[in-house]
Enzyme design. Sequence first.
Site, PDB file in Angstrom:
ATOM      1  CB  THR A 174      27.982  47.431  26.134  1.00  5.64           C
ATOM      2  OG1 THR A 174      26.548  47.355  26.263  1.00  5.64           O
ATOM      3  CG2 THR A 174      28.401  48.795  25.689  1.00  5.64           C
ATOM      4  CG  ASP A 175      28.462  41.448  28.934  1.00  2.00           C
ATOM      5  OD1 ASP A 175      27.241  41.230  28.939  1.00  2.00           O
ATOM      6  OD2 ASP A 175      29.290  40.587  29.274  1.00  2.00           O
ATOM      7  CB  CYS A 176      23.678  43.086  29.724  1.00  4.26           C
ATOM      8  SG  CYS A 176      23.245  42.376  28.120  1.00  4.26           S
TER       9      CYS A 176
END
Length: 802
Positions: free
Chosen positions: A320-322
Site C-alpha cells: 500500500t501507499d503509506c
Amino acid sequence: MLTIPHSLILYAEVIQKTKTQMASHSQHSVFPCFFFILLCHFLLNIARLVSAQKPVFACDVDSNPGLANYTFCDKSLDIKTRVDDLVKRLTLEEKIGCLGDASVGAGRLGIPKYEWWSEALHGVSYTGPGVHFNSLVPGATSFPQVILTAASFNESLFETIGKVVSTEARAMYNVGLAGLTYWSPNVNIFRDPRWGRGQETPGEDPTLTSKYGAAYVRGLQQRDDGDKDRLKVASCCKHYTAYDVDNWKGIQRYSFNALVTQQDMDDTFQPPFETCISEGNVASVMCSYNQVNGIPTCGDPKLLAGTIRGKWNLNGYIVTDCDSLEVMFDNQHYTKTPEETIALSLNSGLDLNCGSWLQKYTQSAIQQGLVQESVIDRALTNNFATLMRLGFFDGDPTKLPYGNLGPKDVCTPANQELAREAARQGIVMLKNTLVSKTFQGANSYGLPLSPSSIKSLAVIGPNANATHTMLGNYEGSPCKYVSPLQGLAVSVSTVYQAGCSDVSCGTAQVEEAKKIAAGADAVVLVMGSDQSIERESLDRNDITLPGQQATLITQVASVSKGPVILVIMSGGGWDIQFAKDDPNIHSILWVGFPGEAGGAAIADVIFGLHNPSGRLPMTWYPQAYVDKVPMTNMNMRPDPATGYPGRTYRFYTGPTIYKFGDGLSYSTYEHSLMEAPQTISIPLAEGHFCLSSNCLSVDTDEQSCSNSSFNVHLKVKNNGNMPGSHTVFLFSTPPSIHNAPQKHLLGFQKLHLIAQAEGLAKFSVDVCKHLSIVDELGKRKVAVGKHVLHVGDLKHSLTVRI
Ligand SMILES: *[C@@H]1O[C@H](CO)[C@@H](O)[C@H](O)[C@H]1NC(C)=O
Ligand SMILES: *[C@@H]1O[C@H](CO)[C@@H](O)[C@H](O)[C@H]1NC(C)=O
Ligand SMILES: *[C@@H]1O[C@H](CO)[C@@H](O)[C@H](O)[C@H]1NC(C)=O
C-alpha cells in the site's frame, strides 16, 4: 507517501526527549539539564554509528549455528521450498507482525526486524525510514530529478543511473544504513501541468514512461551475474493507478475519486505498470491513495489480484501507499470497520502495508471470520520470497555477491560525473536567437557563450545560487553541490544578485538587478520554482512564473547589452509566452531540478562544452488551459460537446507554449528515410469474418497479428560543427477510428554524431504492439488503412491491409 524529511524526524525526536527531560528535571538548574541533553545526543550518535556498521539479515549461522538446520536458511534449495518452510514455522502472531513496513520478524527463528520502506527515486534518499546518513556515509550521489533525466530520451542512461543507485544502496545496506527494498520509480503519467509530483515522473507519454520505468527497474534490480531469480535491490513501480492529483483547490489525493474511462485506463494509465512487470520484472507494485471509479485501488480485487497478479503475473509483492488503509476508512469512509478495511485489501491481493493497520487489525479480522489465515500466508510468501531473492536469508551479506561494497563505493568521482552527465543530457534548449544588438561586433546567437568574450557575467535570480532546490523531492543528502553560480564562476568572472528573496518573488529588487545587468557583458537569469511551489501534497493553481519573476526577467533583459539567457529550474512547465516572444531574451534553457551537479551541467551547456540534446517530456500549456480545465477531469480525450480540450500531445490540439519533444541543439540535423514499407499485410486465418465483410480493424490477440513487423531506417546527419547527440522520434498517426490519438510515440533513438558525421536510426516496428490502438472497451486493435509515420522531421504513409 506521507513524507517527513529525515532531519525533521530526528529533530522531533530530540525535542521530544528534551521536553521529557525538562519536565523531570525542572527543579534543577538549566546547566546540568543542558549538559544531560548534550550527553544524550552524543551517546545517541555513538549508538547509531556503532549499530550502523552491521547490516540486517536473517540466518546468521556464524553467530547461531543452530539456524543452519532450518530449511529456509538452506541456500542450496529453491526459493519456493525455503519460503514454504519459513511460513509454516511462523505462529499467527509472528505472521501478523511481518505484514507492516516495520516488520517485527521472529527472533526465535533468527529473523530480525526489517524496515521495508527505503526510497531511491534519483539516488538513495532519506525520505523513507529505511535509510540513514551519518558520518560513515554522509551523502549519496544525487542524480537529476526524474523529469529531467527523462528529457535525455536515453534509455541506456536510465538503466546506468539505476545501476549506480543500486550499487550505492547495497554499499549503504552493508553498513546498516539502508534497506534492500526501494519504493521507486514513480511511473504515473504527468497528465496535468499543475501536478506537484509531475517532477518525479518521466512525463506525459506512456511509451517514454514505460521505457523509463523498465530501464530504471532493470538498473536497480539486475545482478551482474545475470541470475534472474536474484535481485541486487528490489524496486517498486508506483502509484497504481490513475494517481496524479495531490491537493488541488482543497481536493486531496486521500479522498479523490478518479473517474477514468476504460479506454484511457488501458492506453494511458496502465501501460507503464504493465511494462514495469513484463520488461522490468519489477519486484513490487504500490497501490495508490485515490479511488478509481469509486473503488480504492488498494481494495480493488480486479486491479490487484486480477490485473497485477493474474494478467501481468507479478513476481513479487503488492504494497500500500503509506497509511492507505487508514485513508480508505477515515478519509473515504469506504469501509465500516478497520477489520473490514484490512480484510478487503488482503482479499483483493494486498501483501504488505506501509503503515501499521495490518499489524493492528489482522488478528481481529481473522477472529471475525473476515479473512483466512491462508490469505496471510499468501501475502507473506510474496514478501519473504522477495527478501529471499535479495539474499536476506543467506547469512552474512558481506560474504555474498555485493558484500565487498561499502562507503568507498558511494559518491565515487565516476558516480558524481554521471550525475553531471545526466543533467547535461537532459537540459532542454527551448529558444536560441541572434543577439540583435551588436555583441562583440559579430552576428551571434545567445548560446553558447564564449568565456573569452565575457569579462563580466551577471548571474541573477532566486535560483541562481540554488543548492538543495536542485535536488527536487525524494532527495537524499548529496555528495556535494555545484550551484549554477558556482558552475558559471569556474569559467568567467561573475556578479550575483538573487533579485527576489525566494522563488515566490513577492517583491523583486528590479533596480539592483538592472544595475548589475547593465554593467555586464552577458546575463544569465536563473528562475523557476522549488518545493514551496510544486511538491507532493501541493499542486499549482497557476502555471505562470511566481510573483514578480516575469517583471524581473523582462526589466533585466531590457537593459542588458549582450546575450540574455533565461534558465528555468522547475519540475513542471510554464506559460512563458512573454519570454518566448521577447527579442531581448535570446535563449531559454529548461533545466528541471538538475541534481547535485546541476550548476556544473548548466555551465557546460551555456559555455558550449556540451551540445544540448534534451527534449521536453511534457507539453507546456498556456495559463488559459488551466483556467479552463479542472485538474480533476481525468479524460485524456477531448470532448467537443463540452469544449473540453483533452490532454497531452496525443489528444490536445490547442495552443501550446512548447510542445512534447521540443528541444534545440547547437547543431542542425538532417534526416533521410532509407527504409520503410508502403504497405503491410496482416495475414488472416481462412474463414476470418473480415475476409467476407469490410473490417475497420483487426484484434491484436488474433494469432496472425503476432508475427507482422517491419523496419524503419533513417539516416541522420549532423550538419553542425560540434559533436552532438540527437533523438529521433518515431510517431504514428493511425486512421481515426475509436477516438484514436492524433499521434502517438512508437519509439525513440538517440544517436551521438561528431560534426558532419552520419548515422543510422533503426526501428523495428511490431504491427500489433506498436501500431495498435485501444478501443472504448479496452481492446487492442490495429486499424486497417493509412497510418502516417512521423520519423524525425519526415512523414511517411503506410497502408495496413488484411
Ligand atoms: C542440527 O540438527 C541435527 C540433526 O537433527 C542435530 O544433531 C544438531 O545438533 C543440530 N545442530 C544444531 C547446532 O542445533
Ligand atoms: C552560494 O551558495 C553557497 C552555498 O550555499 C554559499 O556558500 C555562497 O556564499 C553563496 N554565494 C553567494 C555569492 O551568495
Ligand atoms: C546515453 O547515455 C550514455 C550513458 O551516459 C552515454 O554513454 C551515451 O553516449 C548516451 N547516448 C547518446 C546518444 O548521447
